[in-house]
Design a protein around this motif. Structure first.
Motif, PDB file in Angstrom:
ATOM      1  N   UNK A 138       0.836  -1.178  -0.074  1.00 43.09           N
ATOM      2  CA  UNK A 138       0.015  -0.086  -0.019  1.00 43.09           C
ATOM      3  C   UNK A 138       0.970   1.109  -0.028  1.00 43.09           C
ATOM      4  N   UNK A 139       1.971   1.344   0.490  1.00 46.83           N
ATOM      5  CA  UNK A 139       2.780   2.363   0.691  1.00 46.83           C
ATOM      6  C   UNK A 139       3.507   2.726  -0.747  1.00 46.83           C
ATOM      7  N   UNK A 140       3.453   1.671  -1.369  1.00 44.49           N
ATOM      8  CA  UNK A 140       3.979   1.956  -2.685  1.00 44.49           C
ATOM      9  C   UNK A 140       3.031   2.670  -3.617  1.00 44.49           C
ATOM     10  N   UNK A 141       1.927   3.093  -3.313  1.00 45.89           N
ATOM     11  CA  UNK A 141       1.181   3.912  -3.930  1.00 45.89           C
ATOM     12  C   UNK A 141       1.782   5.260  -3.619  1.00 45.89           C
ATOM     13  N   UNK A 142       1.937   5.645  -2.294  1.00 50.12           N
ATOM     14  CA  UNK A 142       2.705   7.094  -1.933  1.00 50.12           C
ATOM     15  C   UNK A 142       3.855   7.131  -2.461  1.00 50.12           C
ATOM     16  N   UNK A 143       4.569   6.170  -2.915  1.00 49.51           N
ATOM     17  CA  UNK A 143       6.069   6.546  -3.524  1.00 49.51           C
ATOM     18  C   UNK A 143       5.895   6.902  -4.818  1.00 49.51           C
ATOM     19  N   UNK A 144       4.749   6.527  -5.464  1.00 47.49           N
ATOM     20  CA  UNK A 144       4.525   6.868  -6.891  1.00 47.49           C
ATOM     21  C   UNK A 144       4.251   8.373  -7.093  1.00 47.49           C
TER      22      UNK A 144
END
Length: 489
Positions: A138-144
Motif C-alpha cells: 500500500x505504501x508503494x502508492x505513496x512512493x509514486x
C-alpha cells in the motif's frame, strides 16, 4: 497459512528455487542451475524416499525485466542457500492475465511496482493469502507521488530542500497560484529564485527541469532517464511549464555528485555516488559500458536518515537519493525497491539479511529449529575454484618495538671529589665519558642486577641557552662538574 493447491507448490520438500513459467519464458535463466520446473520438482519428490523437511516459500512478484535482472538473480541464488527457504518466481503472464486466486502460493512475498506492474492485483493477492511482506504494498502508492513522498519525509523530520507544490486543475490549467518573473517564481506565496528545480508530481515522470538565472545565461537543464550516454540536455527555454502539476524546490549546490543510498532493513545501508545529471548530461561509463559509481561512507546522521526512510515507507529494500550541500544532507527522492548493481558484497549482505528476516518471522510457525546467528557465528564463506572456504576479511595487529624497556633513571650534576677519583680510576678522562656496570665498580645503593652508572666530564659546565645563563656558566667554569646518570636497565 493457505494450503498448497498443487504438488509443485508444496511447502515441504528439498530446498529449491524454481520459476513457474512456460518453456518459452525460461530463456535467460539457464545460468541459475538451481531453478527447476514444477514437474521436475514433483518427480523428484516422488523419487525421494527421505522424509520431507518443511520449506518456507518466498514468492517473487514483479515484472519479468526485474525478476530476471542480474542483481535479483544474484541475490536469489544466495537466498536459496538457506536450508529451509524455497524461492518461487511468479511468471509475468500469470501476474498480468490470471486472477490472483490462480497465482502461486507463498509464505513470504517480495513484490514491488515498476512500469506496467498491476499493483492493485498484488494488493488483492496479499489480502487473500496474507503472506509476510518484505516491502509494504500500500505504501508503494505513496512512493509514486512526489507530493506524498515529501509529506512523509517532512512528517518524519527528515531534511529536504525547501519546496512548494503547484496543483493544477487539468480542466483549468491557467487558474493556479503561480507568478513567474524573469529570475524567480512565486508558488502559493513561496518565492524561489533561480536556479530552482521543477519536478512533476508523478514519480514515474523523470522529466525534471533546472532553471538558470539570466546572470548565468538563462535557459534550463532538462533531466530524463538515461538514454545511451546522456541523462540531461540544455535548453534555451527559461519559462516554466504551463500544464501539469509540479513541485518547485530550491536548488541545492553539491560537489557535482548525487548520493544513492540502498537499504536492506533499517540497520543496513549501502551508498554510492555518481556524477550528477545536472552537470553536462554526459553519463560516465567504464570500459564495460557501466555507469561509474564511487563508494561513499555515510555519516552517523545519514545512517539515521536511512533508517527513518526505511521505516517511514515500510520498504525493507529501499533506494533513495541524498544531496550533500552546505554541510548538510537532504533527501530529494525516494525510489522504493532498488538493488545495488555489480557489488558482490552487497549481494551477500542483502541475501543474508532477507533470509534472516524470513526465518526470524516464519520459522516459529513452521516449527523450524532456527535462530538468528550472531555476528561471531557469521563465518564468511565464499565460493572458490576449489569449493567454498572461509574468507580472510582482515588482519588486526598491535605492534610495539622490542629494543627498549622502561628504565628508572636519575640525572644530576656532581662536584664531589669522590666522583672525580672514580672517573680517573677507570680511565674516564681518555674519552670524557665513563660507564660503570660491573659489580666491583658499583657501591652503595648503586649495587644490584642490571644497574649502571654513566659519568660525563663537563669542563665548561652543563650547556646553557640564554646569555644570562652563559655568563653563569663562565663563572662556574673553575668547578668543572661531572654529569652523573644512573639507571636501572
Amino acid at each position: 497459512m493457505s494450503e498448497p493447491s498443487s504438488p509443485g507448490e508444496s511447502q515441504c520438500g528439498a530446498p529449491r528455487f524454481f520459476v513457474g513459467c512456460a518453456e518459452d519464458e525460461s530463456e535467460g535463466l539457464d545460468d541459475c542451475a538451481s531453478m527447476r520446473t514444477d514437474m521436475e520438482l514433483y518427480e523428484d519428490d516422488l523419487e525421494d524416499d527421505s522424509p520431507p523437511e518443511c520449506q518456507i516459500v518466498v514468492g517473487i512478484c514483479c515484472m519479468m525485466k526485474k525478476s530476471k535482472s542480474k542483481p535479483m538473480t544474484q541475490i536469489l541464488e544466495r537466498l536459496c542457500k538457506f536450508e529451509y527457504i524455497t524461492v518461487v518466481i511468479f511468471p509475468e503472464d500469470v501476474i498480468l492475465n490470471e486472477p490472483v486466486e490462480k497465482w502461486p502460493l507463498c509464505d513470504c512475498l517480495i513484490s514491488f511496482h515498476s512500469k506496467g506492474f498491476p499493483l492493485d492485483k498484488a494488493v488483492s493477492y496479499a489480502k487473500l493469502r496474507n503472506p509476510l511482506l518484505i516491502n509494504d504494498l500500500n505504501m508503494q502508492y505513496y512512493i509514486q507521488d512526489r507530493r506524498e513522498v515529501y509529506r512523509i519525509l517532512q512528517e518524519e523530520g527528515i531534511d529536504l530542500p525547501r519546496y512548494a507544490v503547484l496543483n493544477r486543475d487539468p480542466d483549468n490549467p491557467d487558474e493556479c497560484n503561480l507568478v513567474e518573473g524573469e529570475d524567480q517564481v512565486e508558488v502559493n506565496g513561496e518565492v524561489f529564485l533561480k536556479p530552482f528545480v521543477e519536478k512533476p508530481v508523478s514519480a514515474e515522470d523523470h522529466n525534471v527541469y533546472i532553471y538558470y538565472p539570466t546572470s548565468a545565461g538563462g535557459g534550463s537543464q532538462r533531466l530524463f532517464r538515461k538514454i545511451g550516454s546522456r541523462s540531461s540536455v540544455y535548453s534555451p527555454e527559461s519559462s516554466v511549464r504551463k500544464t501539469g502539476s509540479y513541485i518547485y524546490e530550491e536548488f541545492m549546490p553539491t560537489d557535482g555528485t548525487d548520493v544513492k543510498v540502498y537499504t536492506v532493513g533499517p540497520d543496513y545501508a549501502h551508498a554510492e555516488a555518481r556524477k550528477s545529471p545536472a552537470l553536462d548530461g554526459k553519463v560516465e561509463r567504464d570500459s564495460e559500458g557501466k555507469e561509474i559509481r564511487y563508494p561513499v561512507m555515510l555519516t552517523a546522521m545519514e545512517k539515521l536518515v536511512a533508517r527513518k526512510v526505511c521505516l517511514a515507507f515500510k520498504q525493507t529494500v529501499c533506494g533513495f537519493d541524498l544531496l550533500r550541500a552546505n554541510g548538510h544532507s537532504y533527501v530529494c527522492d525516494v525510489n522504493g525497491f532498488s538493488f545495488v548493481k555489480n557489488s558482490m558484497k552487497y549481494y551477500d549482505d542483502c541475501a543474508k539479511i532477507l533470509g534472516n528476516i524470513v526465518m526470524r518471522e516464519l520459522a516459529p510457525q513452521f516449527q523450524i529449529p532456527w535462530s538468528i546467528p550472531t555476528e561471531a557465528e557469521d563465518i564468511p564463506i565464499v565460493p572458490t575454484t576449489s569449493g567454498t572456504m572461509m574468507e580472510l576479511r582482515c588482519v588486526i595487529a598491535v605492534i610495539r618495538h622490542g629494543d627498549r624497556t622502561p628504565k628508572q633513571k636519575m640525572k644530576m650534576e656532581v662536584r664531589n671529589p669522590m666522583f672525580f677519583e672514580l672517573f680517573e680510576k677507570y680511565g674516564g678522562y681518555k674519552t670524557g665519558k665513563l660507564k660503570l656496570k660491573k659489580p666491583k665498580q658499583l657501591y652503595g645503593h648503586f649495587s644490584g642486577i642490571n644497574r649502571k652508572v654513566q659519568l660525563t666530564y663537563l669542563p665548561h659546565g652543563q650547556p646553557k641557552t640564554s646569555s644570562e645563563e652563559e655568563g653563569m656558566r663562565i663563572a662556574d667554569r673553575e668547578t668543572c662538574p661531572l654529569w652523573l646518570e644512573s639507571c636501572c636497565a
